[in-house]
Motif scaffolding. Structure first.
Motif, PDB file in Angstrom:
ATOM      1  N   GLN A 258       0.861  -1.180   0.000  1.00  0.00           N
ATOM      2  CA  GLN A 258       0.000   0.000   0.000  1.00  0.00           C
ATOM      3  C   GLN A 258       0.896   1.227   0.000  1.00  0.00           C
ATOM      4  N   GLY A 288      -2.007   4.222  -1.336  1.00  0.00           N
ATOM      5  CA  GLY A 288      -2.139   4.666   0.046  1.00  0.00           C
ATOM      6  C   GLY A 288      -1.140   5.757   0.347  1.00  0.00           C
ATOM      7  N   ASN A 293      -5.652   8.112   8.206  1.00  0.00           N
ATOM      8  CA  ASN A 293      -5.215   6.993   9.048  1.00  0.00           C
ATOM      9  C   ASN A 293      -4.366   6.004   8.256  1.00  0.00           C
ATOM     10  N   GLN A 297      -3.684   1.964   8.843  1.00  0.00           N
ATOM     11  CA  GLN A 297      -4.068   0.964   7.842  1.00  0.00           C
ATOM     12  C   GLN A 297      -2.882   0.073   7.471  1.00  0.00           C
ATOM     13  N   SER A 298      -1.738   0.693   7.282  1.00  0.00           N
ATOM     14  CA  SER A 298      -0.542  -0.084   6.946  1.00  0.00           C
ATOM     15  C   SER A 298      -0.158  -1.023   8.076  1.00  0.00           C
ATOM     16  N   ARG A 300      -2.136  -2.454  10.304  1.00  0.00           N
ATOM     17  CA  ARG A 300      -3.049  -3.606  10.302  1.00  0.00           C
ATOM     18  C   ARG A 300      -2.777  -4.515   9.102  1.00  0.00           C
TER      19      ARG A 300
END
Length: 451
Positions: A258, A288, A293, A297-298, A300
């Motif tokens: 991402q 991304g 956020n 996100q990365s 997770r």
């Protein structure tokens, strides 16, 4: 009877005030803990007094210039409170140590951590004492130039780029006037330029120095190269994955990426891989950024993935590799020009998959390679990631074999080569008296012999 009644009346009051006091102190503790969170995220902790480093026992003896604060902590809006430690913060007074700016600025903050560690060796704050500051330049192995070049570039940015250029000019003037520089021609000087655009205006005059860089993507080989200089890791942007039990079967995503897909320079390979992989099962390949956020996100996504793609972008390296390492997501490196930190002591093949760009863009090659790695082999690399991640941590006080100490050790391994260059330079020092009669061709040849 009256005494008993009085005691029974006081009991609820005592209980009430005890509860109120407990709630007050708990709230105060949480408030302090919240205020300390940014410092913890940076790895900055309050030190306790310790003995000063003994330079005779240190692996590396370092002479550091007392540059004015405008070159280092002054860029963090710090001003000396006393003259006792000027021009440096008092490390035993935690409030005197400024925090480094957050966000993406942190990824190139090596200058901050190395300088703090060197100061700690002299001020008596705890440190592994790999490197010790000395006051006599003749007793030093290297000379440390404490200019926060990455912060200067980020702080001044395009709107005030002239301020960054002016600082670099003043630094060059300062160095040219120093006997330490003239003695070695700068060959034993350590310059921190981790941001690819740091030291942009001075780097061509500092070519004899030992640069500490993230990669060599924007440097000609004559100015910076793996034989002379040190590659240092980025500070990772995602949080560490402590107590990680998410093994092979707990990570449903096979391959994760991402980030920015369309890049300049060597980053064209990202878009080719995007079109090859975007529809593959169990592959997450999407755009991304750190906005919003993005980091969460990365975090997770990497923790839920077996393999994480690390593809060349505008430069051969990025902090994504180190995000992958601390997420224990096996890195898949596709960057032909990348140089890896501490590769003279770390075997990356034990915890990374490294693929040539020309192979990666062949249809089916990469996905078949990843799918062909067994659970047993992946688990071995996963365990190795948890073993080596400590080498990529920046923190203060520094800890044994963390990124700060690994950088010092890498510099120490350069010292014999540095001494060889300086001794070769001195071969002709007895014959320098009549420099005006030296031909330009001979002068150029002498310079080439000491590179």
């Amino acid at each position: 009877m009256a005494a008993s009644a009085s005691a029974s009346c006081r009991s609820p009051l005592v209980w009430f005030f005890s509860l109120a006091a407990a709630l007050f102190f708990a709230s105060w503790y949480l408030l302090l803990d919240s205020a300390a969170a940014p410092a913890r995220r940076q790895g900055l902790r309050s030190p306790t007094p310790a003995t000063k480093c003994n330079p005779d026992k240190a692996l590396l003896r370092v002479y550091m210039y007392d540059l004015p604060p405008e070159f280092h902590f002054g860029l963090l809006d710090w001003n000396p409170a006393t003259t006792a430690t000027a021009p440096w913060p008092d490390l035993l007074t935690p409030h005197d140590v400024p925090n480094y700016p957050g966000g993406l600025n942190l990824q190139h903050s090596i200058e901050y951590w190395l300088t703090l560690d060197l100061l700690a060796s002299e001020q008596g704050a705890p440190t592994p004492c790999t490197a010790a500051r000395v006051r006599d330049p003749a007793a030093a192995d290297v000379v440390f130039v404490p200019f926060f070049a990455s912060l200067s570039f980020n702080r001044h940015s395009k709107a005030r780029a002239s301020d960054d250029r002016a600082l670099q000019r003043r630094l060059l003037d300062f160095l040219a006037a120093r006997p330490e520089w003239r003695r070695s021609g700068g060959r034993d000087h350590v310059v921190l330029a981790h941001h690819p655009n740091g030291m942009l205006h001075a780097r061509y005059r500092l070519w004899p120095c030992v640069f500490v860089l993230c990669d060599f993507g924007r440097y000609p080989h004559s100015v910076a190269n793996v034989h002379k200089d040190v590659v240092a890791p980025y500070l990772h942007m995602v949080d560490n994955f402590f107590n990680d039990t998410a093994g092979y079967n707990q990570r449903p995503t096979l391959l994760y990426f991402q980030g920015a897909i369309y890049r300049k320079d060597g980053g064209f390979i990202r878009q080719e891989l995007y079109y090859l992989l975007k529809d593959e099962k169990d592959v997450h390949f999407s755009f991304g950024s750190v906005a919003g956020n993005g980091i969460e996100q990365s975090t997770r996504g990497m923790r839920a993935s077996k393999f994480c793609l690390n593809i060349a972008g505008d430069t051969p390296s990025s902090n994504r590799l180190f995000d992958s390492i601390v997420s224990h997501c096996v890195p898949v490196i596709i960057s032909d020009e990348i140089e890896l930190p501490f590769e003279d002591v770390l075997d990356y093949s034990k915890f990374c998959i490294i693929v040539r760009g020309a192979d990666a863009v062949k249809k089916g090659f990469l996905i078949n390679l990843i799918k062909g790695i067994s659970q047993e082999e992946w688990t071995s690399m996963w365990n190795k990631l948890k073993e080596v991640e400590r080498h990529f941590e920046y923190q203060y006080p520094s800890q044994p074999d963390d990124a700060v100490q690994m950088i010092w050790k890498t510099i120490a391994r350069k010292v014999p080569s540095i001494r060889l260059k300086i001794n070769r330079l001195r071969r002709f020092s007895r014959f320098q008296a009549n420099k005006t009669n030296e031909s330009p061709a001979r002068s150029s040849w002498l310079q080439s012999q000491t590179r």
